[in-house]
Design a protein around this motif. Structure first.
Motif, PDB file in Angstrom:
ATOM      1  N   GLY A 102     105.414 -71.765 -41.573  1.00 13.38           N
ATOM      2  CA  GLY A 102     104.142 -71.827 -42.300  1.00 13.38           C
ATOM      3  C   GLY A 102     103.638 -70.476 -42.781  1.00 13.38           C
ATOM      4  O   GLY A 102     104.180 -69.419 -42.462  1.00 13.38           O
ATOM      5  N   ILE A 103     102.572 -70.568 -43.555  1.00 11.71           N
ATOM      6  CA  ILE A 103     102.010 -69.394 -44.208  1.00 11.71           C
ATOM      7  C   ILE A 103     101.461 -68.376 -43.210  1.00 11.71           C
ATOM      8  O   ILE A 103     101.603 -67.164 -43.406  1.00 11.71           O
ATOM      9  CB  ILE A 103     100.933 -69.791 -45.252  1.00 11.71           C
ATOM     10  N   THR A 104     100.863 -68.838 -42.131  1.00 12.13           N
ATOM     11  CA  THR A 104     100.285 -67.916 -41.148  1.00 12.13           C
ATOM     12  C   THR A 104     101.368 -67.046 -40.532  1.00 12.13           C
ATOM     13  O   THR A 104     101.206 -65.820 -40.420  1.00 12.13           O
ATOM     14  CB  THR A 104      99.528 -68.693 -40.049  1.00 12.13           C
ATOM     15  N   ALA A 105     102.477 -67.650 -40.158  1.00 14.01           N
ATOM     16  CA  ALA A 105     103.587 -66.884 -39.574  1.00 14.01           C
ATOM     17  C   ALA A 105     104.151 -65.897 -40.592  1.00 14.01           C
ATOM     18  O   ALA A 105     104.496 -64.761 -40.234  1.00 14.01           O
ATOM     19  CB  ALA A 105     104.679 -67.831 -39.082  1.00 14.01           C
ATOM     20  N   CYS A 106     104.221 -66.309 -41.845  1.00 13.32           N
ATOM     21  CA  CYS A 106     104.721 -65.416 -42.897  1.00 13.32           C
ATOM     22  C   CYS A 106     103.792 -64.218 -43.084  1.00 13.32           C
ATOM     23  O   CYS A 106     104.254 -63.078 -43.172  1.00 13.32           O
ATOM     24  CB  CYS A 106     104.868 -66.162 -44.220  1.00 13.32           C
ATOM     25  N   VAL A 107     102.498 -64.476 -43.130  1.00 14.69           N
ATOM     26  CA  VAL A 107     101.523 -63.395 -43.316  1.00 14.69           C
ATOM     27  C   VAL A 107     101.569 -62.441 -42.125  1.00 14.69           C
ATOM     28  O   VAL A 107     101.564 -61.212 -42.304  1.00 14.69           O
ATOM     29  CB  VAL A 107     100.100 -63.958 -43.535  1.00 14.69           C
ATOM     30  N   ILE A 108     101.624 -62.974 -40.920  1.00 19.30           N
ATOM     31  CA  ILE A 108     101.704 -62.133 -39.721  1.00 19.30           C
ATOM     32  C   ILE A 108     102.957 -61.268 -39.770  1.00 19.30           C
ATOM     33  O   ILE A 108     102.920 -60.077 -39.458  1.00 19.30           O
ATOM     34  CB  ILE A 108     101.655 -62.992 -38.435  1.00 19.30           C
ATOM     35  N   THR A 109     104.065 -61.856 -40.170  1.00 18.00           N
ATOM     36  CA  THR A 109     105.324 -61.111 -40.266  1.00 18.00           C
ATOM     37  C   THR A 109     105.223 -59.998 -41.306  1.00 18.00           C
ATOM     38  O   THR A 109     105.586 -58.847 -41.030  1.00 18.00           O
ATOM     39  CB  THR A 109     106.487 -62.058 -40.615  1.00 18.00           C
ATOM     40  N   VAL A 110     104.742 -60.321 -42.477  1.00 20.45           N
ATOM     41  CA  VAL A 110     104.637 -59.329 -43.555  1.00 20.45           C
ATOM     42  C   VAL A 110     103.699 -58.188 -43.142  1.00 20.45           C
ATOM     43  O   VAL A 110     104.034 -57.008 -43.299  1.00 20.45           O
ATOM     44  CB  VAL A 110     104.178 -59.990 -44.876  1.00 20.45           C
ATOM     45  N   VAL A 111     102.543 -58.528 -42.602  1.00 25.23           N
ATOM     46  CA  VAL A 111     101.587 -57.495 -42.177  1.00 25.23           C
ATOM     47  C   VAL A 111     102.187 -56.646 -41.061  1.00 25.23           C
ATOM     48  O   VAL A 111     102.065 -55.415 -41.072  1.00 25.23           O
ATOM     49  CB  VAL A 111     100.243 -58.133 -41.747  1.00 25.23           C
ATOM     50  N   SER A 112     102.867 -57.277 -40.115  1.00 23.48           N
ATOM     51  CA  SER A 112     103.491 -56.535 -39.014  1.00 23.48           C
ATOM     52  C   SER A 112     104.538 -55.551 -39.527  1.00 23.48           C
ATOM     53  O   SER A 112     104.596 -54.403 -39.078  1.00 23.48           O
ATOM     54  CB  SER A 112     104.146 -57.499 -38.020  1.00 23.48           C
ATOM     55  N   VAL A 113     105.349 -55.986 -40.465  1.00 23.80           N
ATOM     56  CA  VAL A 113     106.385 -55.115 -41.031  1.00 23.80           C
ATOM     57  C   VAL A 113     105.745 -53.929 -41.749  1.00 23.80           C
ATOM     58  O   VAL A 113     106.182 -52.783 -41.582  1.00 23.80           O
ATOM     59  CB  VAL A 113     107.302 -55.910 -41.985  1.00 23.80           C
ATOM     60  N   ILE A 114     104.706 -54.196 -42.504  1.00 24.79           N
ATOM     61  CA  ILE A 114     104.031 -53.109 -43.221  1.00 24.79           C
ATOM     62  C   ILE A 114     103.393 -52.135 -42.233  1.00 24.79           C
ATOM     63  O   ILE A 114     103.513 -50.914 -42.397  1.00 24.79           O
ATOM     64  CB  ILE A 114     103.005 -53.673 -44.229  1.00 24.79           C
ATOM     65  N   VAL A 115     102.762 -52.641 -41.204  1.00 20.09           N
ATOM     66  CA  VAL A 115     102.136 -51.768 -40.195  1.00 20.09           C
ATOM     67  C   VAL A 115     103.191 -50.928 -39.487  1.00 20.09           C
ATOM     68  O   VAL A 115     103.025 -49.710 -39.324  1.00 20.09           O
ATOM     69  CB  VAL A 115     101.296 -52.598 -39.194  1.00 20.09           C
ATOM     70  N   ILE A 116     104.279 -51.542 -39.069  1.00 23.43           N
ATOM     71  CA  ILE A 116     105.355 -50.796 -38.397  1.00 23.43           C
ATOM     72  C   ILE A 116     105.928 -49.733 -39.339  1.00 23.43           C
ATOM     73  O   ILE A 116     106.132 -48.587 -38.936  1.00 23.43           O
ATOM     74  CB  ILE A 116     106.456 -51.755 -37.897  1.00 23.43           C
ATOM     75  N   GLY A 117     106.158 -50.097 -40.587  1.00 24.16           N
ATOM     76  CA  GLY A 117     106.672 -49.139 -41.563  1.00 24.16           C
ATOM     77  C   GLY A 117     105.731 -47.967 -41.758  1.00 24.16           C
ATOM     78  O   GLY A 117     106.159 -46.805 -41.823  1.00 24.16           O
TER      79      GLY A 117
END
Length: 144
Positions: A102-117
């Motif tokens: 779902g969209i929530t998991a996708c958004v969490i993943t994208v935000v997490s990747v950007i934060v880690i980067g």
């Protein structure tokens, strides 16, 4: 030859960091799944290759910081833009973005990747800034 060594150093560091993150996240998923984390259809191989591509995507553009013709801000934007674009293309190909959840998991993943980067980028910027300050201090002391 010096430029080749610098490129290889940056490529090695970025690929190594990509693999470290891949391994840590793999361990987390293995623990979450109770030791039943499995990959099929060459999933591990595809993900390992995606790590290499991601490492190259973030590592090679760091050469922009050596240019006097581009501002550090623009170099950062281009570097991170290329890195994240390549990461998200690779992530989409190998399934690192959990669209099936779902969209929530996708958004969490994208935000997490950007934060880690961004955290990794900030750490490298601070390291390089401190190194430059130490070098300038040493040069200043030698000139006295």
């Amino acid at each position: 030859m010096k430029m080749f060594k610098e490129i290889m150093k940056r490529v090695f560091i970025s690929i190594a960091m990509s693999f470290i993150i891949f391994i840590v996240i793999g361990i987390m998923f293995d623990i979450k799944d109770g030791g039943n984390f499995t990959l099929t259809d060459y999933g591990f191989t595809k993900m390992a290759l995606a790590c290499v591509v991601t490492g190259l995507g973030f590592g090679v553009p760091t050469l922009l910081y050596n240019s006097d013709r581009i501002s550090p801000t623009l170099a950062s934007l281009v570097h991170l833009g290329i890195g994240f674009a390549i990461y998200f293309a690779a992530a989409s190909f190998v399934g690192w973005i959990p669209v099936e959840r779902g969209i929530t998991a996708c958004v969490i993943t994208v935000v997490s990747v950007i934060v880690i980067g961004l955290i990794i980028w900030i750490c490298f910027m601070k390291y390089n800034k401190n190194l430059a300050e130490k070098m300038n201090k040493a040069i200043g002391e030698k000139q006295r």
